[in-house]
Design a protein around this motif. Structure first.
Motif, mmCIF file in Angstrom:
data_model
loop_
_atom_site.group_PDB
_atom_site.id
_atom_site.type_symbol
_atom_site.label_atom_id
_atom_site.label_comp_id
_atom_site.label_asym_id
_atom_site.label_seq_id
_atom_site.Cartn_x
_atom_site.Cartn_y
_atom_site.Cartn_z
ATOM 1 N N UNK A 186 4.898 9.596 -7.800
ATOM 2 C CA UNK A 186 5.857 9.641 -8.912
ATOM 3 C C UNK A 186 5.168 9.922 -10.245
ATOM 4 N N UNK A 187 3.922 9.453 -10.384
ATOM 5 C CA UNK A 187 3.163 9.699 -11.615
ATOM 6 C C UNK A 187 2.701 11.153 -11.695
ATOM 7 N N UNK A 188 2.716 11.855 -10.561
ATOM 8 C CA UNK A 188 2.325 13.266 -10.546
ATOM 9 C C UNK A 188 0.831 13.490 -10.433
ATOM 10 N N UNK A 189 0.086 12.477 -10.085
ATOM 11 C CA UNK A 189 -1.371 12.591 -9.969
ATOM 12 C C UNK A 189 -1.750 12.809 -8.504
ATOM 13 N N UNK A 190 -1.946 14.069 -8.140
ATOM 14 C CA UNK A 190 -2.194 14.398 -6.733
ATOM 15 C C UNK A 190 -3.537 13.873 -6.243
ATOM 16 N N UNK A 191 -4.552 13.917 -7.083
ATOM 17 C CA UNK A 191 -5.873 13.428 -6.674
ATOM 18 C C UNK A 191 -5.817 11.932 -6.361
ATOM 19 N N UNK A 192 -5.174 11.181 -7.236
ATOM 20 C CA UNK A 192 -5.044 9.739 -7.013
ATOM 21 C C UNK A 192 -4.183 9.466 -5.789
ATOM 22 N N UNK A 193 -3.123 10.247 -5.622
ATOM 23 C CA UNK A 193 -2.231 10.071 -4.476
ATOM 24 C C UNK A 193 -2.983 10.304 -3.172
ATOM 25 N N UNK A 194 -3.833 11.336 -3.131
ATOM 26 C CA UNK A 194 -4.622 11.618 -1.926
ATOM 27 C C UNK A 194 -5.591 10.487 -1.623
ATOM 28 N N UNK A 210 0.831 -1.207 0.000
ATOM 29 C CA UNK A 210 0.000 0.000 0.000
ATOM 30 C C UNK A 210 0.865 1.256 0.000
ATOM 31 N N UNK A 211 1.996 1.215 0.709
ATOM 32 C CA UNK A 211 2.911 2.364 0.712
ATOM 33 C C UNK A 211 3.500 2.565 -0.681
ATOM 34 N N UNK A 212 3.831 1.458 -1.356
ATOM 35 C CA UNK A 212 4.365 1.549 -2.724
ATOM 36 C C UNK A 212 3.332 2.155 -3.668
ATOM 37 N N UNK A 213 2.062 1.831 -3.473
ATOM 38 C CA UNK A 213 1.010 2.398 -4.339
ATOM 39 C C UNK A 213 0.945 3.910 -4.205
ATOM 40 N N UNK A 214 1.092 4.413 -2.985
ATOM 41 C CA UNK A 214 1.092 5.868 -2.785
ATOM 42 C C UNK A 214 2.307 6.467 -3.477
ATOM 43 N N UNK A 215 3.472 5.850 -3.271
ATOM 44 C CA UNK A 215 4.704 6.346 -3.903
ATOM 45 C C UNK A 215 4.579 6.374 -5.430
ATOM 46 N N UNK A 216 3.944 5.347 -5.998
ATOM 47 C CA UNK A 216 3.757 5.303 -7.453
ATOM 48 C C UNK A 216 2.855 6.435 -7.921
ATOM 49 N N UNK A 244 5.215 14.325 1.105
ATOM 50 C CA UNK A 244 5.493 14.145 -0.329
ATOM 51 C C UNK A 244 4.300 14.571 -1.178
ATOM 52 N N UNK A 245 3.080 14.275 -0.705
ATOM 53 C CA UNK A 245 1.883 14.667 -1.448
ATOM 54 C C UNK A 245 1.735 16.192 -1.442
ATOM 55 N N UNK A 246 1.985 16.805 -0.285
ATOM 56 C CA UNK A 246 1.868 18.269 -0.200
ATOM 57 C C UNK A 246 2.914 18.949 -1.079
ATOM 58 N N UNK A 247 4.078 18.335 -1.214
ATOM 59 C CA UNK A 247 5.159 18.927 -2.034
ATOM 60 C C UNK A 247 4.784 18.905 -3.511
ATOM 61 N N UNK A 248 3.874 18.025 -3.895
ATOM 62 C CA UNK A 248 3.446 17.974 -5.304
ATOM 63 C C UNK A 248 2.738 19.261 -5.702
ATOM 64 N N UNK A 249 2.012 19.866 -4.780
ATOM 65 C CA UNK A 249 1.232 21.069 -5.076
ATOM 66 C C UNK A 249 2.159 22.252 -5.328
#
Length: 88
Positions: A40-48, A31-37, A82-87
């Motif tokens: 890395x893909x740059x999709x903030x909505x999916x990451x959240x 599950x942690x790898x899925x968030x990291x992926x 990491x998710x917040x840094x994407x914004x």
């Protein structure tokens, strides 16, 4: 080798418990790898979305003492950062 019946039973239980805990740890890492992926893909909505599910899994695993509560907090904090840094 265990000499008493009690020791033999505890050895059997330890093997079963180890197998169960290993599968839960594997689920956690996946599950942690899925968030990291998603990050890395740059999709903030999916990451959240994935992070919210992963956060729940991390808490469940920590509640069962499979990982330490501080380790759970560290994982959640680093993923959230990491998710917040994407914004930015």
């Amino acid at each position: 080798m265990a000499n008493t019946a009690q020791a033999r039973k505890r050895a059997r239980q330890a093997v079963a418990r180890n197998k169960h805990n290993a599968s839960i740890r594997s689920m956690l890492r996946t599950s942690i790898k899925r968030v990291r992926e998603a990050i890395d893909a740059g999709d903030q909505a999916a990451a959240n979305e994935v992070f919210s599910k992963t956060s729940s899994i991390i808490d469940r695993v920590a509640d069962k003492n499979i990982i330490h509560k501080n380790k759970a907090a560290r994982h959640k904090s680093r993923l959230a950062t990491a998710i917040k840094a994407m914004a930015a």
